[in-house]
Design an enzyme around this catalytic site. Structure first.
Site, PDB file in Angstrom:
ATOM      1  N   HIS A  60       0.820  -1.226   0.000  1.00 42.14           N
ATOM      2  CA  HIS A  60       0.000   0.000   0.000  1.00 42.14           C
ATOM      3  C   HIS A  60       0.849   1.269   0.000  1.00 42.14           C
ATOM      4  O   HIS A  60       0.368   2.330   0.388  1.00 42.14           O
ATOM      5  CB  HIS A  60      -0.964  -0.017   1.205  1.00 42.14           C
ATOM      6  CG  HIS A  60      -1.988  -1.111   1.132  1.00 42.14           C
ATOM      7  ND1 HIS A  60      -2.721  -1.540   2.220  1.00 42.14           N
ATOM      8  CD2 HIS A  60      -2.415  -1.866   0.082  1.00 42.14           C
ATOM      9  CE1 HIS A  60      -3.539  -2.517   1.852  1.00 42.14           C
ATOM     10  NE2 HIS A  60      -3.367  -2.746   0.554  1.00 42.14           N
ATOM     11  N   THR A 101      -3.379  -7.985  11.155  1.00 38.53           N
ATOM     12  CA  THR A 101      -4.266  -7.411  10.130  1.00 38.53           C
ATOM     13  C   THR A 101      -5.690  -7.885  10.352  1.00 38.53           C
ATOM     14  O   THR A 101      -5.917  -9.037  10.735  1.00 38.53           O
ATOM     15  CB  THR A 101      -3.794  -7.740   8.687  1.00 38.53           C
ATOM     16  OG1 THR A 101      -4.760  -7.232   7.759  1.00 38.53           O
ATOM     17  CG2 THR A 101      -3.592  -9.224   8.448  1.00 38.53           C
TER      18      THR A 101
HETATM   19  C1  BJW Z   1      -2.949  -6.392  16.696  1.00 41.38           C
HETATM   20  C2  BJW Z   1      -2.354  -5.682  17.749  1.00 41.38           C
HETATM   21  C3  BJW Z   1      -1.121  -6.167  18.249  1.00 41.38           C
HETATM   22  C4  BJW Z   1      -4.223  -4.691  17.213  1.00 41.38           C
HETATM   23  N1  BJW Z   1      -0.562  -7.257  17.690  1.00 41.38           N
HETATM   24  N2  BJW Z   1      -2.378  -7.465  16.186  1.00 41.38           N
HETATM   25  C5  BJW Z   1     -12.842  -8.002  -2.857  1.00 41.38           C
HETATM   26  C6  BJW Z   1     -13.932  -8.018  -2.017  1.00 41.38           C
HETATM   27  C7  BJW Z   1     -14.429  -6.841  -1.475  1.00 41.38           C
HETATM   28  C8  BJW Z   1     -13.861  -5.618  -1.773  1.00 41.38           C
HETATM   29  C9  BJW Z   1     -12.788  -5.594  -2.599  1.00 41.38           C
HETATM   30  C10 BJW Z   1     -12.276  -6.763  -3.140  1.00 41.38           C
HETATM   31  N3  BJW Z   1     -11.220  -6.447  -3.901  1.00 41.38           N
HETATM   32  C11 BJW Z   1     -11.027  -5.113  -3.840  1.00 41.38           C
HETATM   33  C12 BJW Z   1     -11.984  -4.571  -3.056  1.00 41.38           C
HETATM   34  C13 BJW Z   1     -12.141  -3.126  -2.738  1.00 41.38           C
HETATM   35  C14 BJW Z   1     -11.207  -2.645  -1.656  1.00 41.38           C
HETATM   36  C15 BJW Z   1     -11.476  -3.417  -0.370  1.00 41.38           C
HETATM   37  O1  BJW Z   1     -10.779  -4.337  -0.003  1.00 41.38           O
HETATM   38  N4  BJW Z   1     -12.468  -2.987   0.389  1.00 41.38           N
HETATM   39  C16 BJW Z   1     -12.795  -3.627   1.671  1.00 41.38           C
HETATM   40  C17 BJW Z   1     -12.842  -2.580   2.783  1.00 41.38           C
HETATM   41  C18 BJW Z   1     -14.085  -4.366   1.525  1.00 41.38           C
HETATM   42  N5  BJW Z   1      -9.824  -2.774  -2.062  1.00 41.38           N
HETATM   43  C19 BJW Z   1      -9.226  -1.854  -2.788  1.00 41.38           C
HETATM   44  O2  BJW Z   1      -9.834  -0.868  -3.186  1.00 41.38           O
HETATM   45  C20 BJW Z   1      -7.768  -2.071  -3.167  1.00 41.38           C
HETATM   46  N6  BJW Z   1      -7.603  -1.858  -4.573  1.00 41.38           N
HETATM   47  C21 BJW Z   1      -7.991  -2.754  -5.467  1.00 41.38           C
HETATM   48  O3  BJW Z   1      -8.434  -3.825  -5.140  1.00 41.38           O
HETATM   49  O4  BJW Z   1      -7.810  -2.334  -6.770  1.00 41.38           O
HETATM   50  C22 BJW Z   1      -8.498  -3.057  -7.784  1.00 41.38           C
HETATM   51  C23 BJW Z   1      -9.937  -2.576  -7.744  1.00 41.38           C
HETATM   52  C24 BJW Z   1     -10.203  -1.282  -8.034  1.00 41.38           C
HETATM   53  C25 BJW Z   1     -11.509  -0.832  -8.017  1.00 41.38           C
HETATM   54  C26 BJW Z   1     -12.544  -1.687  -7.660  1.00 41.38           C
HETATM   55  C27 BJW Z   1     -12.246  -3.016  -7.313  1.00 41.38           C
HETATM   56  C28 BJW Z   1     -10.926  -3.456  -7.375  1.00 41.38           C
HETATM   57  C29 BJW Z   1      -6.881  -1.024  -2.523  1.00 41.38           C
HETATM   58  C30 BJW Z   1      -6.829  -1.157  -1.059  1.00 41.38           C
HETATM   59  C31 BJW Z   1      -5.976  -0.018  -0.486  1.00 41.38           C
HETATM   60  C32 BJW Z   1      -6.035   0.011   1.028  1.00 41.38           C
HETATM   61  N7  BJW Z   1      -5.409   1.195   1.465  1.00 41.38           N
HETATM   62  C33 BJW Z   1      -5.336   1.464   2.903  1.00 41.38           C
HETATM   63  C34 BJW Z   1      -4.831   2.913   3.110  1.00 41.38           C
HETATM   64  C35 BJW Z   1      -3.347   3.018   2.848  1.00 41.38           C
HETATM   65  C36 BJW Z   1      -2.840   4.390   3.098  1.00 41.38           C
HETATM   66  C37 BJW Z   1      -3.038   4.833   4.522  1.00 41.38           C
HETATM   67  O5  BJW Z   1      -2.518   4.195   5.464  1.00 41.38           O
HETATM   68  O6  BJW Z   1      -3.704   5.839   4.701  1.00 41.38           O
HETATM   69  O7  BJW Z   1      -4.468   0.523   3.540  1.00 41.38           O
HETATM   70  S1  BJW Z   1      -6.899   1.200   3.733  1.00 41.38           S
HETATM   71  C38 BJW Z   1      -6.228   0.495   5.188  1.00 41.38           C
HETATM   72  O8  BJW Z   1      -6.603  -0.868   5.348  1.00 41.38           O
HETATM   73  C39 BJW Z   1      -4.700   0.509   4.972  1.00 41.38           C
HETATM   74  C40 BJW Z   1      -4.307  -0.795   5.562  1.00 41.38           C
HETATM   75  O9  BJW Z   1      -3.076  -1.200   5.027  1.00 41.38           O
HETATM   76  C41 BJW Z   1      -5.451  -1.693   5.207  1.00 41.38           C
HETATM   77  C42 BJW Z   1      -5.573  -2.904   6.050  1.00 41.38           C
HETATM   78  O10 BJW Z   1      -5.806  -2.576   7.402  1.00 41.38           O
HETATM   79  P1  BJW Z   1      -5.086  -3.436   8.512  1.00 41.38           P
HETATM   80  O11 BJW Z   1      -3.632  -3.282   8.386  1.00 41.38           O
HETATM   81  O12 BJW Z   1      -5.614  -4.804   8.510  1.00 41.38           O
HETATM   82  O13 BJW Z   1      -5.492  -2.638   9.861  1.00 41.38           O
HETATM   83  P2  BJW Z   1      -6.816  -2.696  10.721  1.00 41.38           P
HETATM   84  O14 BJW Z   1      -6.831  -1.441  11.533  1.00 41.38           O
HETATM   85  O15 BJW Z   1      -7.992  -2.991   9.898  1.00 41.38           O
HETATM   86  O16 BJW Z   1      -6.615  -3.958  11.666  1.00 41.38           O
HETATM   87  C43 BJW Z   1      -5.643  -3.987  12.694  1.00 41.38           C
HETATM   88  C44 BJW Z   1      -5.592  -5.412  13.270  1.00 41.38           C
HETATM   89  O17 BJW Z   1      -4.528  -5.463  14.204  1.00 41.38           O
HETATM   90  C45 BJW Z   1      -6.855  -5.823  14.039  1.00 41.38           C
HETATM   91  O18 BJW Z   1      -7.251  -7.128  13.599  1.00 41.38           O
HETATM   92  C46 BJW Z   1      -6.406  -5.878  15.504  1.00 41.38           C
HETATM   93  O19 BJW Z   1      -7.049  -6.909  16.250  1.00 41.38           O
HETATM   94  C47 BJW Z   1      -4.947  -6.198  15.336  1.00 41.38           C
HETATM   95  N8  BJW Z   1      -4.061  -5.759  16.444  1.00 41.38           N
HETATM   96  N9  BJW Z   1      -3.144  -4.652  18.137  1.00 41.38           N
HETATM   97  C48 BJW Z   1      -1.185  -7.910  16.720  1.00 41.38           C
HETATM   98  N10 BJW Z   1      -0.463  -5.560  19.312  1.00 41.38           N
END
Ligand code: BJW
Length: 256
Positions: free
Chosen positions: A124, A193
Site C-alpha cells: 500500500h 491485520t
Molecule cells: C494487533 C495488535 C497487536 C491490534 N498485535 N495485532 C474483494 C472483495 C471486497 C472488496 C474488494 C475486493 N477487492 C477489492 C476490493 C475493494 C477494496 C477493499 O478491499 N475494500 C474492503 C474494505 C471491503 N480494495 C481496494 O480498493 C484495493 N484496490 C484494489 O483492489 O484495486 C483493484 C480494484 C479497483 C476498483 C474496484 C475493485 C478493485 C486497494 C486497497 C488499499 C487500502 N489502502 C489502505 C490505506 C493506505 C494508506 C493509509 O494508510 O492511509 O491501507 S486502507 C487500510 O486498510 C490501509 C491498511 O493497510 C489496510 C488494512 O488494514 P489493517 O492493516 O488490517 O489494519 P486494521 O486497523 O484494519 O486492523 C488492525 C488489526 O490489528 C486488528 O485485527 C487488531 O485486532 C490487530 N491488532 N493490536 C497484533 N499488538
C-alpha cells in the site's frame, strides 16, 4: 500479557525450523505497540471525528485535498517520532534464519525496514514518499508556498502521499511478487491485520491453497481465522519474540 498466556504449537515451531520459504503478511496491528494507531482504531484529537476509510480515497482527495493532505501530515509526523517494536525486530531476526524470508506489509510506515528487514514488499505504498497526483512521478522536493497540498514543481498538480487508496490498483510488480511468494512458501504468517482489505487479504488463502501451513497472530479473531491452520491470540510484540526464542532456543541470550 506474558508468554504463558498463549501456547506455541510444536507443529508451528517445527515448521518454522525446517521451512525454506516463509512469508509474513503484516498489518497495522504490528505497529500498534510502537504507538501507531491501527487503521480502524478510533482516531484521536482533531481527527477523532473523521473516518479513515473515507479519507483514504481518491474521491476525498479530489473533494478536499487540504483536509486529506493535513491528515497524512499529522500521521507522518507521528510515524517519524516512533521506533520499531519487538515484533518488527523479531521478524528482522527471522530473516537471518530462514533461507527465503519475505515480509509483505500493508503498512505505510516503513518500520520493518528500520528494524532491519530487507526483503519487504510494501503493498500500500509508503507515507514518507510523495508523488504528483496528475503525472504520477515520484517527487522528492518542492518549494513550500501557501498552497496546501504543495504543487508539483513540474506540472503544478497537487502532490499526494505515495500510498494506495481504496479503489486504486496496488503496485503491479510488487503485488505479482507477493502472490508468487505466497504461492511458494512452506509457512505463511498473518500478523496484526483485520484481513478485510483485498487483495492483500487473499494472500494467506493463496498460500493455503498451495499447501502451506498458515498461522494468524492477532489478539482478536478476524474473518481469516477460520481458514488458518493455527491462531495465536496475543500481541505481535510478545508472540513473535516468543516464537523466535522457541524456534531457535540457543540464540535466546541475544535480545529479541
Ligand atoms: C494487533 C495488535 C497487536 C491490534 N498485535 N495485532 C474483494 C472483495 C471486497 C472488496 C474488494 C475486493 N477487492 C477489492 C476490493 C475493494 C477494496 C477493499 O478491499 N475494500 C474492503 C474494505 C471491503 N480494495 C481496494 O480498493 C484495493 N484496490 C484494489 O483492489 O484495486 C483493484 C480494484 C479497483 C476498483 C474496484 C475493485 C478493485 C486497494 C486497497 C488499499 C487500502 N489502502 C489502505 C490505506 C493506505 C494508506 C493509509 O494508510 O492511509 O491501507 S486502507 C487500510 O486498510 C490501509 C491498511 O493497510 C489496510 C488494512 O488494514 P489493517 O492493516 O488490517 O489494519 P486494521 O486497523 O484494519 O486492523 C488492525 C488489526 O490489528 C486488528 O485485527 C487488531 O485486532 C490487530 N491488532 N493490536 C497484533 N499488538
Amino acid at each position: 500479557m506474558d508468554t504463558d498466556e498463549f501456547t506455541l504449537p510444536k507443529e508451528v515451531i517445527d515448521c518454522l525450523q525446517n521451512a525454506r520459504r516463509v512469508v509474513v503478511l503484516t498489518g497495522a496491528g504490528i505497529s500498534a505497540e510502537s504507538g501507531v494507531p491501527t487503521f480502524r482504531d478510533a482516531q484521536t484529537g482533531l481527527w477523532a471525528k473523521y473516518d479513515p476509510q473515507e479519507l483514504a480515497t481518491p474521491q476525498a482527495f479530489r473533494n478536499n485535498p487540504k483536509l486529506v493532505w493535513e491528515w497524512y501530515a499529522w500521521r507522518r509526523d507521528l510515524i517519524r517520532s516512533v521506533s520499531p517494536n519487538p515484533g518488527h525486530l523479531a521478524l528482522a531476526r527471522f530473516e537471518k534464519k530462514v533461507p527465503v524470508f519475505t515480509v509483505i506489509t500493508q503498512n505505510v510506515d516503513g518500520l520493518h525496514q528500520i528494524a532491519g528487514s530487507q526483503n519487504v514488499y510494501e503493498l500500500h505504498g509508503n507515507i514518507l514518499r510523495f508523488r504528483c497526483s496528475k503525472e504520477g512521478n515520484t517527487i522528492t522536493e518542492w518549494i513550500e508556498t501557501d498552497d496546501v497540498p504543495p504543487r508539483c514543481p513540474n506540472c503544478g498538480g497537487f502532490i499526494r502521499p505515495d500510498v494506495v487508496w481504496f479503489g486504486e490498483d496496488l503496485p503491479s510488480m510488487t503485488f505479482s511478487n507477493a502472490i508468487r511468494a505466497s504461492q511458494n512458501c512452506d509457512l505463511f504468517l498473518t500478523v496484526g491485520t483485520s484481513g478485510i482489505v483485498h487483495p492483500a487479504a487473499s494472500l494467506p488463502l493463496a498460500a493455503l491453497d498451495k499447501g502451506a501451513m498458515t498461522v494468524e497472530i492477532n489478539p482478536n479473531p478476524t474473518p481469516l481465522s477460520t481458514w488458518m491452520t493455527h491462531n495465536l491470540r496475543g500481541p505481535a510484540g510478545i508472540v513473535l519474540p516468543a516464537l523466535y526464542n522457541a524456534t531457535w532456543p540457543t540464540d535466546n541470550q541475544a535480545a529479541c
